[in-house]
Write a protein that holds these residues in place. Structure first.
Motif, short mmCIF file in Angstrom:
data_model
loop_
_atom_site.label_atom_id
_atom_site.label_comp_id
_atom_site.label_asym_id
_atom_site.label_seq_id
_atom_site.Cartn_x
_atom_site.Cartn_y
_atom_site.Cartn_z
N PRO A 344 -10.03 9.86 19.21
CA PRO A 344 -8.59 10.11 19.20
C PRO A 344 -7.79 8.92 18.71
O PRO A 344 -6.79 9.08 17.98
CB PRO A 344 -8.27 10.43 20.67
N GLU A 345 -8.22 7.73 19.09
CA GLU A 345 -7.52 6.52 18.67
C GLU A 345 -7.58 6.35 17.15
O GLU A 345 -6.60 5.91 16.52
CB GLU A 345 -8.12 5.29 19.36
N MET A 346 -8.72 6.71 16.55
CA MET A 346 -8.85 6.63 15.09
C MET A 346 -7.92 7.61 14.40
O MET A 346 -7.34 7.31 13.35
CB MET A 346 -10.31 6.88 14.70
N VAL A 347 -7.75 8.79 14.98
CA VAL A 347 -6.84 9.79 14.40
C VAL A 347 -5.41 9.27 14.44
O VAL A 347 -4.68 9.34 13.44
CB VAL A 347 -6.93 11.12 15.17
N ILE A 348 -5.00 8.74 15.58
CA ILE A 348 -3.64 8.22 15.73
C ILE A 348 -3.40 7.10 14.70
O ILE A 348 -2.37 7.08 14.02
CB ILE A 348 -3.40 7.70 17.16
N HIS A 349 -4.35 6.20 14.59
CA HIS A 349 -4.24 5.10 13.62
C HIS A 349 -4.13 5.64 12.20
O HIS A 349 -3.34 5.14 11.39
CB HIS A 349 -5.46 4.18 13.75
N ALA A 350 -4.93 6.67 11.87
CA ALA A 350 -4.94 7.22 10.51
C ALA A 350 -3.62 7.91 10.18
O ALA A 350 -3.07 7.73 9.09
CB ALA A 350 -6.10 8.20 10.36
N VAL A 351 -3.11 8.71 11.12
CA VAL A 351 -1.85 9.42 10.87
C VAL A 351 -0.69 8.43 10.77
O VAL A 351 0.15 8.53 9.87
CB VAL A 351 -1.59 10.46 11.99
N GLN A 352 -0.67 7.47 11.67
CA GLN A 352 0.39 6.46 11.62
C GLN A 352 0.27 5.61 10.35
O GLN A 352 1.28 5.26 9.74
CB GLN A 352 0.33 5.57 12.86
N GLY A 353 -0.97 5.31 9.94
CA GLY A 353 -1.19 4.53 8.73
C GLY A 353 -0.73 5.26 7.49
O GLY A 353 -0.08 4.68 6.60
N ALA A 354 -1.05 6.56 7.40
CA ALA A 354 -0.62 7.35 6.25
C ALA A 354 0.90 7.43 6.21
O ALA A 354 1.52 7.32 5.13
CB ALA A 354 -1.23 8.75 6.33
N ASP A 355 1.52 7.62 7.36
CA ASP A 355 2.97 7.70 7.44
C ASP A 355 3.60 6.38 7.03
O ASP A 355 4.61 6.35 6.31
CB ASP A 355 3.38 8.07 8.87
N ARG A 356 3.00 5.28 7.46
CA ARG A 356 3.54 3.95 7.10
C ARG A 356 3.48 3.73 5.59
O ARG A 356 4.44 3.26 4.98
CB ARG A 356 2.74 2.86 7.82
N ILE A 357 2.34 4.07 4.98
CA ILE A 357 2.20 3.90 3.53
C ILE A 357 3.20 4.80 2.80
O ILE A 357 3.83 4.40 1.82
CB ILE A 357 0.76 4.21 3.09
N GLY A 358 3.35 6.05 3.28
CA GLY A 358 4.31 6.96 2.66
C GLY A 358 5.73 6.43 2.73
O GLY A 358 6.48 6.49 1.75
N LYS A 359 6.11 5.90 3.88
CA LYS A 359 7.46 5.35 4.04
C LYS A 359 7.67 4.14 3.12
O LYS A 359 8.76 3.96 2.56
CB LYS A 359 7.69 4.94 5.50
N LYS A 360 6.62 3.35 2.97
CA LYS A 360 6.70 2.18 2.10
C LYS A 360 6.94 2.60 0.65
O LYS A 360 7.75 2.01 -0.07
CB LYS A 360 5.41 1.37 2.21
N VAL A 361 6.25 3.66 0.22
CA VAL A 361 6.44 4.16 -1.15
C VAL A 361 7.86 4.70 -1.32
O VAL A 361 8.49 4.46 -2.36
CB VAL A 361 5.42 5.29 -1.46
N LYS A 362 8.38 5.37 -0.30
CA LYS A 362 9.76 5.91 -0.38
C LYS A 362 10.79 4.81 -0.60
O LYS A 362 11.81 5.02 -1.25
CB LYS A 362 10.09 6.65 0.92
N GLN A 363 10.52 3.65 -0.03
CA GLN A 363 11.48 2.56 -0.08
C GLN A 363 11.43 1.78 -1.39
O GLN A 363 12.29 0.95 -1.67
CB GLN A 363 11.24 1.61 1.09
N GLN A 364 10.40 2.04 -2.19
CA GLN A 364 10.24 1.30 -3.45
C GLN A 364 11.21 1.78 -4.52
O GLN A 364 11.63 2.91 -4.52
CB GLN A 364 8.78 1.42 -3.94
#
Length: 364
Positions: A344-364
């Motif tokens: 479960p911890e790996m899933v949370i990390h993966a979803v949060q990580g994907a969201d973080r990368i997506g937000k970073k791209v939005k801000q570029q």
């Protein structure tokens, strides 16, 4: 060895439904149509004259119920038993078609599919994705029947909101990312090697033709790019599962999709759109670089696929909600197809990580 590589026959033509009766009569002299409300309202006027010309008794047009759930399957089975059609026609999108496939299996009747959107490979597979009556995923069922015939009318597909085609692109992209992961647990065979190669070719084709197809269908037109993308989504992607079987099944991307369905706010986002985000999370789970994930997001931007949680109306999850997401997702059978154990911890990390990368791209 046992495999069902796809439907027995697939036909795609502009204006096809005006001649549908000539195809349906090969399977029976009476037909019951079951599908989505909008889909049935579109198909009924196109098909009625053809049914009469082919002397097919029209047993009616029934709504599938709104969810692919066992309660709806049971209700529809009772209607089938009352009306006694010789063939059942599934009309609409993935949930409607999967529901009817399950009804056909239960009643032992042939089933034909008329997809009115190009959003999933449901018309070309023998499985049904089952939900509860509220829309939360519960299982992948093999108590389902592969359609004997799929009739794709491009005139109908192009009339649907373009977002359905976009969702279909997202769902089909997952064939490559998931099959290439799940096959690692299996011994190489002619079937699973061919399935993975086919999945990669689908991926490359969608990268090449997806943006053009979306632009064309937004303009209400059809060209070869649109036809190729429709065939990829509805037919060829189903063949990947058919050839690969249990070796090339859905994996983390679909497990994360299923996990995210526990949040009601995501239910206005289409299956393939959520799966597309699930692909990003799966790539994080696999340790792929931020650069590689960013390149895929660049394609998502071209075709308007979601790449952050906010794009799917999910905001401000509590700690308990994150915990529940992780726990639910690892219990989804798709996750067992990953070549390593997922917590479960790996899933949370993966979803949060994907969201973080997506937000970073939005801000570029």
């Amino acid at each position: 060895m046992h495999t069902i590589p796809g439907p027995a026959k697939y036909i795609r033509e502009d204006g096809l439904l005006r001649q549908a009766g000539s195809y349906i009569k090969e399977f029976g002299s009476s037909a019951l149509f079951i599908g989505g409300k909008t889909a049935l309202s579109i198909v009924e006027p196109l098909i009625k004259e053809s049914l009469a010309e082919s002397k097919i008794e029209n047993k009616g047009f029934e709504w599938y119920g709104g969810e692919c759930s066992w309660s709806q399957v049971e209700r529809l089975c009772q209607i089938v038993q009352q009306k006694k059609p010789e063939v059942i026609i599934a009309v609409g999108g993935g949930k409607a078609i999967d529901t009817v496939k399950a009804v056909a299996f239960a009643e032992g009747l042939p089933v034909l599919a008329i997809p009115t959107i190009a959003a999933t490979c449901a018309p070309s597979t023998p499985i049904a994705i089952m939900y509860d009556d509220e829309g939360t995923f519960i299982e992948i069922s093999h108590r389902s029947k592969a359609p004997s015939l799929v009739l794709v009318d491009t005139e109908v597909i192009v009339r649907a909101p373009y977002r359905f085609l976009v969702a279909g692109i997202g769902d089909t992209l997952a064939k490559w990312f998931e099959s290439s992961a799940s096959v690692k647990k299996s011994e190489p065979t002619a079937l699973n090697r061919s399935a993975v190669k086919l999945a990669h070719e689908l991926y490359q084709l969608l990268l090449e033709k997806g943006p053009e197809a979306v632009a064309t269908i937004k303009a209400g037109k059809v060209d070869q790019a649109v036809n190729d993308v429709i065939d990829s989504i509805i037919l060829i992607s189903g063949s990947v599962s058919g050839y690969g079987g249990d070796d090339c099944r859905t994996a983390a991307a679909h497990a994360i999709y299923s996990g995210l369905t526990i949040f009601p706010e995501v239910h206005d986002t289409y299956h393939g759109e959520i799966v597309a985000f699930g692909i990003l999370a799966q790539l994080v789970l696999e340790g792929k670089s931020e650069e590689e994930i960013g390149e895929l997001i660049a394609f998502y931007q071209q075709v308007e696929l979601p790449y952050t949680l906010e794009d799917m109306a999910i905001t401000d999850l509590s700690q308990d909600e994150w915990k529940r997401l992780g726990e639910v997702t690892v219990e989804i059978e798709d996750m067992e197809n990953m070549p390593f154990a997922v917590t479960p911890e790996m899933v949370i990390h993966a979803v949060q990580g994907a969201d973080r990368i997506g937000k970073k791209v939005k801000q570029q």
